[in-house]
Design an enzyme around this catalytic site. Structure first.
Site, mmCIF file in Angstrom:
data_model
loop_
_atom_site.group_PDB
_atom_site.id
_atom_site.type_symbol
_atom_site.label_atom_id
_atom_site.label_comp_id
_atom_site.label_asym_id
_atom_site.label_seq_id
_atom_site.Cartn_x
_atom_site.Cartn_y
_atom_site.Cartn_z
ATOM 1 N N GLY A 10 0.534 -1.974 0.031
ATOM 2 C CA GLY A 10 -0.049 0.370 -0.112
ATOM 3 C C GLY A 10 0.656 1.308 0.060
ATOM 4 N N GLY A 13 -0.700 4.662 -0.887
ATOM 5 C CA GLY A 13 -1.556 4.813 0.253
ATOM 6 C C GLY A 13 -1.238 6.510 0.879
ATOM 7 N N ASP A 15 -0.617 6.946 4.372
ATOM 8 C CA ASP A 15 0.918 6.657 4.936
ATOM 9 C C ASP A 15 1.658 6.142 4.614
ATOM 10 O OD1 ASP A 15 -0.879 7.638 7.073
ATOM 11 O OD2 ASP A 15 -1.123 4.993 8.412
ATOM 12 N N SER A 127 -5.147 -1.098 14.623
ATOM 13 C CA SER A 127 -6.548 0.347 15.085
ATOM 14 C C SER A 127 -6.779 0.666 15.891
ATOM 15 C CB SER A 127 -7.426 0.396 12.998
ATOM 16 O OG SER A 127 -8.422 1.220 12.989
ATOM 17 N N GLU A 129 -9.909 1.385 15.585
ATOM 18 C CA GLU A 129 -11.411 1.049 14.984
ATOM 19 C C GLU A 129 -11.206 -0.838 16.022
ATOM 20 O OE1 GLU A 129 -13.286 2.658 13.967
ATOM 21 O OE2 GLU A 129 -15.171 1.134 13.583
ATOM 22 N N TYR A 153 -14.975 -3.459 9.088
ATOM 23 C CA TYR A 153 -13.603 -3.248 9.174
ATOM 24 C C TYR A 153 -12.766 -3.509 10.928
ATOM 25 C CZ TYR A 153 -9.417 -0.138 9.158
ATOM 26 O OH TYR A 153 -8.240 0.386 9.780
ATOM 27 N N LYS A 157 -9.771 -6.074 11.020
ATOM 28 C CA LYS A 157 -8.409 -5.412 11.919
ATOM 29 C C LYS A 157 -8.268 -6.641 13.477
ATOM 30 C CE LYS A 157 -6.582 -2.279 9.189
ATOM 31 N NZ LYS A 157 -5.393 -2.476 9.053
HETATM 32 P P1 NAP Z 1 -5.024 4.063 2.708
HETATM 33 O O1 NAP Z 1 -4.976 6.206 2.373
HETATM 34 O O2 NAP Z 1 -6.350 4.072 1.814
HETATM 35 O O3 NAP Z 1 -3.754 2.722 1.735
HETATM 36 C C1 NAP Z 1 -4.241 2.135 1.572
HETATM 37 C C2 NAP Z 1 -3.693 1.070 0.737
HETATM 38 O O4 NAP Z 1 -3.413 -0.003 0.453
HETATM 39 C C3 NAP Z 1 -3.581 1.667 -0.978
HETATM 40 O O5 NAP Z 1 -2.664 1.684 -1.006
HETATM 41 C C4 NAP Z 1 -4.773 0.486 -1.746
HETATM 42 O O6 NAP Z 1 -4.527 0.415 -2.974
HETATM 43 C C5 NAP Z 1 -4.017 -0.703 -0.863
HETATM 44 N N1 NAP Z 1 -4.883 -1.369 -1.033
HETATM 45 C C6 NAP Z 1 -6.171 -2.146 -0.710
HETATM 46 N N2 NAP Z 1 -6.465 -3.302 -1.082
HETATM 47 C C7 NAP Z 1 -5.175 -3.670 -1.197
HETATM 48 C C8 NAP Z 1 -5.528 -5.519 -1.367
HETATM 49 N N3 NAP Z 1 -5.920 -6.104 -1.952
HETATM 50 N N4 NAP Z 1 -4.243 -5.462 -2.202
HETATM 51 C C9 NAP Z 1 -2.623 -4.807 -2.193
HETATM 52 N N5 NAP Z 1 -3.297 -3.618 -1.354
HETATM 53 C C10 NAP Z 1 -4.535 -2.914 -0.811
HETATM 54 O O7 NAP Z 1 -4.885 3.984 4.264
HETATM 55 P P2 NAP Z 1 -4.096 4.664 5.289
HETATM 56 O O8 NAP Z 1 -4.934 6.178 6.076
HETATM 57 O O9 NAP Z 1 -2.714 5.060 4.206
HETATM 58 O O10 NAP Z 1 -4.022 3.104 6.143
HETATM 59 C C11 NAP Z 1 -2.788 2.729 5.934
HETATM 60 C C12 NAP Z 1 -2.713 1.630 7.074
HETATM 61 O O11 NAP Z 1 -3.031 1.976 8.464
HETATM 62 C C13 NAP Z 1 -4.074 1.374 6.103
HETATM 63 O O12 NAP Z 1 -3.764 -0.317 6.992
HETATM 64 C C14 NAP Z 1 -5.417 0.854 7.408
HETATM 65 O O13 NAP Z 1 -6.631 0.305 7.637
HETATM 66 C C15 NAP Z 1 -4.402 1.552 9.018
HETATM 67 N N6 NAP Z 1 -5.581 2.241 9.510
HETATM 68 C C16 NAP Z 1 -5.193 4.478 9.521
HETATM 69 C C17 NAP Z 1 -5.402 5.263 9.953
HETATM 70 C C18 NAP Z 1 -6.126 6.466 9.602
HETATM 71 O O14 NAP Z 1 -6.236 6.566 10.008
HETATM 72 N N7 NAP Z 1 -5.560 6.671 8.244
HETATM 73 C C19 NAP Z 1 -5.731 4.658 11.032
HETATM 74 C C20 NAP Z 1 -4.899 3.308 12.119
HETATM 75 C C21 NAP Z 1 -4.823 2.313 10.848
HETATM 76 P P3 NAP Z 1 -4.949 1.239 -4.001
HETATM 77 O O15 NAP Z 1 -5.212 3.159 -3.833
HETATM 78 O O16 NAP Z 1 -5.176 0.755 -5.318
HETATM 79 O O17 NAP Z 1 -7.217 1.049 -3.298
HETATM 80 O O1 F7E Z 2 -15.277 8.875 10.377
HETATM 81 C C1 F7E Z 2 -17.906 10.914 11.479
HETATM 82 C C2 F7E Z 2 -18.055 8.488 11.228
HETATM 83 O O2 F7E Z 2 -14.627 8.275 8.459
HETATM 84 C C3 F7E Z 2 -14.875 9.347 11.179
HETATM 85 C C4 F7E Z 2 -10.216 4.926 9.299
HETATM 86 O O3 F7E Z 2 -8.653 6.167 8.744
HETATM 87 O O4 F7E Z 2 -9.693 5.767 11.114
HETATM 88 C C5 F7E Z 2 -10.227 5.685 10.309
HETATM 89 O O5 F7E Z 2 -11.962 5.404 10.029
HETATM 90 C C6 F7E Z 2 -16.243 9.627 12.090
HETATM 91 C C7 F7E Z 2 -17.413 8.732 12.474
HETATM 92 O O6 F7E Z 2 -12.872 7.852 9.735
HETATM 93 C C8 F7E Z 2 -19.077 11.882 7.755
HETATM 94 O O7 F7E Z 2 -19.586 8.511 10.992
HETATM 95 C C9 F7E Z 2 -19.602 12.252 9.903
HETATM 96 O O8 F7E Z 2 -17.705 8.198 13.313
HETATM 97 O O9 F7E Z 2 -12.851 10.025 8.939
HETATM 98 P P1 F7E Z 2 -13.532 8.341 9.204
HETATM 99 P P2 F7E Z 2 -13.390 6.814 10.733
HETATM 100 O O10 F7E Z 2 -14.349 5.712 11.149
HETATM 101 O O11 F7E Z 2 -13.102 7.152 11.900
HETATM 102 C C10 F7E Z 2 -9.480 4.427 12.075
HETATM 103 C C11 F7E Z 2 -8.661 4.682 13.044
HETATM 104 C C12 F7E Z 2 -8.727 3.057 10.138
HETATM 105 O O12 F7E Z 2 -8.359 2.530 11.150
HETATM 106 C C13 F7E Z 2 -9.468 3.068 9.481
HETATM 107 O O13 F7E Z 2 -8.744 2.819 8.499
HETATM 108 O O14 F7E Z 2 -16.931 11.024 11.499
HETATM 109 N N1 F7E Z 2 -19.047 11.133 9.823
HETATM 110 N N2 F7E Z 2 -20.132 12.814 8.701
HETATM 111 C C14 F7E Z 2 -18.297 10.985 8.441
HETATM 112 N N3 F7E Z 2 -17.110 10.750 8.048
HETATM 113 C C15 F7E Z 2 -16.916 10.298 6.532
HETATM 114 N N4 F7E Z 2 -16.269 9.393 6.154
HETATM 115 N N5 F7E Z 2 -18.171 11.191 6.471
HETATM 116 C C16 F7E Z 2 -18.949 11.453 6.704
HETATM 117 O O15 F7E Z 2 -19.889 12.270 5.864
#
Ligand code: NAP
Ligand code: F7E
Length: 326
Positions: A10, A13, A15, A127, A129, A153, A157
């Site tokens: 990834g 993405g 990160d 995560s 989550e 999700y 995880k």
């Molecule tokens: P992101 O921007 O959605 O990046 C996810 C990456 O995974 C993208 O490059 C995507 O490719 C790739 N991917 C999706 N499905 C795949 C598959 N089947 N095989 C190979 N690659 C695949 O997410 P991020 O925010 O950088 O997060 C990075 C990681 O941290 C993820 O595992 C996420 O669940 C975890 N995480 C994120 C947060 C947060 O708040 N950002 C918090 C906790 C954990 P495409 O572009 O082709 O879809």
């Molecule tokens: O939602 C509320 C929604 O989609 C945050 C991922 O990186 O963090 C992320 O997951 C909050 C939620 O992030 C809208 O209901 C309101 O309460 O930005 P989000 P998430 O669901 O917290 C965790 C730690 C991960 O690991 C995940 O990969 O915002 N909310 N209105 C909305 N959210 C979205 N997306 N869109 C709305 O219109």
């Protein structure tokens, strides 16, 4: 000293791209996977500053044989498994794909790693989550908080987290979980709430849009900056002993507070523009997250550099600048 080699799933993405930049800056040879996409032009948008300094390979977490072949060829010192279907609401729309990628996909890459390069260190993107509805009496979630996920999700995880711990104990592999709370940046997908608010508020300011439709505005999140969090990922793999670490800012804000901050930055009142659309509500919501990251702060010396306000203003300003250029 031999140049260290990193392998990032990834890599394009949010990160993955910041981590690749950080590791290139530290002198690593950086490899990473991208998926086959019918419009390849869009794939390296986030890698535009470093694409000549890294090596990308086609790869998918669903293809264990392909991953094993890559790891066998590359022989990395460090593996960062960041690939995932990372959108929580979308995980209700495509639960099977989410679980295949985020749960079985972790098992696939662990098996590939165990067979091809077991001396490497392995990082899993776990995560907050996973905690779901669990909150401690002091209003934090930490490494010892029970996991009670509320989305496909979150459930996927939890499997990834547990299988990583299982491979650590069963096979003595250096496998680590970073339990990261929400982290954002100008590279955040614009369908996550922070960047959706920043983008639409900037459009409203410039007269390109007149309202912002959101779902639940009363949920709370602990929002940090992706650049700070990729530093934490690297730090965790420099530790001799593998483990599980929470990464968070130790602050929480509601979606409503975040809207207020962004609209205020642009000299507007969010109440005049934001409406609720039930289509953005989730079948089950996670109402509250606040992470206690004392363990990584004391054991590894990590702390964030960005404040919440600085990050939200940076993201909003990026959208303003990009619309103004057009
Ligand atoms: P992101 O921007 O959605 O990046 C996810 C990456 O995974 C993208 O490059 C995507 O490719 C790739 N991917 C999706 N499905 C795949 C598959 N089947 N095989 C190979 N690659 C695949 O997410 P991020 O925010 O950088 O997060 C990075 C990681 O941290 C993820 O595992 C996420 O669940 C975890 N995480 C994120 C947060 C947060 O708040 N950002 C918090 C906790 C954990 P495409 O572009 O082709 O879809
Ligand atoms: O939602 C509320 C929604 O989609 C945050 C991922 O990186 O963090 C992320 O997951 C909050 C939620 O992030 C809208 O209901 C309101 O309460 O930005 P989000 P998430 O669901 O917290 C965790 C730690 C991960 O690991 C995940 O990969 O915002 N909310 N209105 C909305 N959210 C979205 N997306 N869109 C709305 O219109």
């Amino acid at each position: 000293m031999k140049q260290k080699i990193a392998f990032i799933t990834g890599i394009n993405g949010q990160d993955g791209s910041y981590l690749a930049e950080y590791l290139v800056g530290l002198g690593y040879e950086v490899h990473g996977t991208v998926r086959r996409n019918s419009t390849p032009e869009n794939q390296d948008i986030r890698l535009s500053e470093i694409h000549l300094k890294i090596h990308t390979h086609y790869g998918d977490l669903l293809d264990q044989g392909g991953l094993e072949k890559l790891l066998d060829q590359i022989q990395p010192d460090e593996i960062y498994n960041l690939a995932a279907q990372s959108h929580v609401r979308i995980s209700f729309d495509i639960p099977q794909f989410t679980v295949q990628t985020n749960a079985i996909g972790v098992l696939n890459i662990l098996e590939a790693y165990r067979r091809a390069c077991p001396d490497a260190k392995f990082y899993q993107a776990s995560s907050s989550e996973m905690f779901g509805l669990s909150v401690e009496e002091d209003n934090f979630q930490r490494e010892t908080t029970p996991m009670n996920p509320v989305s496909p999700y979150g459930c996927s995880k939890v499997f990834g987290y547990n299988i990583v711990r299982n491979y650590r104990r069963a096979y003595g592999l250096h496998t680590t979980n970073g339990i990261l709370f929400n982290h954002e940046s100008p590279r955040r997908g614009s369908n996550f709430v922070t960047n959706k608010v920043c983008k639409t508020a900037a459009q409203i300011k410039l007269g390109l849009q007149d309202k912002l439709e959101l779902g639940n505005m009363d949920s709370y999140r602990d929002w940090g900056h992706s650049k700070d969090y990729v530093r934490a990922m690297h730090l965790m793999l420099q530790h001799d002993v593998p483990g599980d670490w929470v990464v968070s800012t130790m602050e929480t804000h509601s979606v409503r507070e975040m809207c207020k901050l962004v609209f205020n930055y642009l000299g507007m009142d969010y109440k005049n523009y934001v409406t609720q659309n039930p289509k953005y509500l989730r079948p089950e919501e996670l109402p509250y997250l606040k992470g206690d990251s004392t363990k990584i702060r004391t054991e590894l010396g990590w702390k964030p550099k960005y404040t919440f306000k600085e990050m939200m203003e940076e993201m909003t300003q990026c959208w303003l600048d990009s619309f103004n250029k057009k």
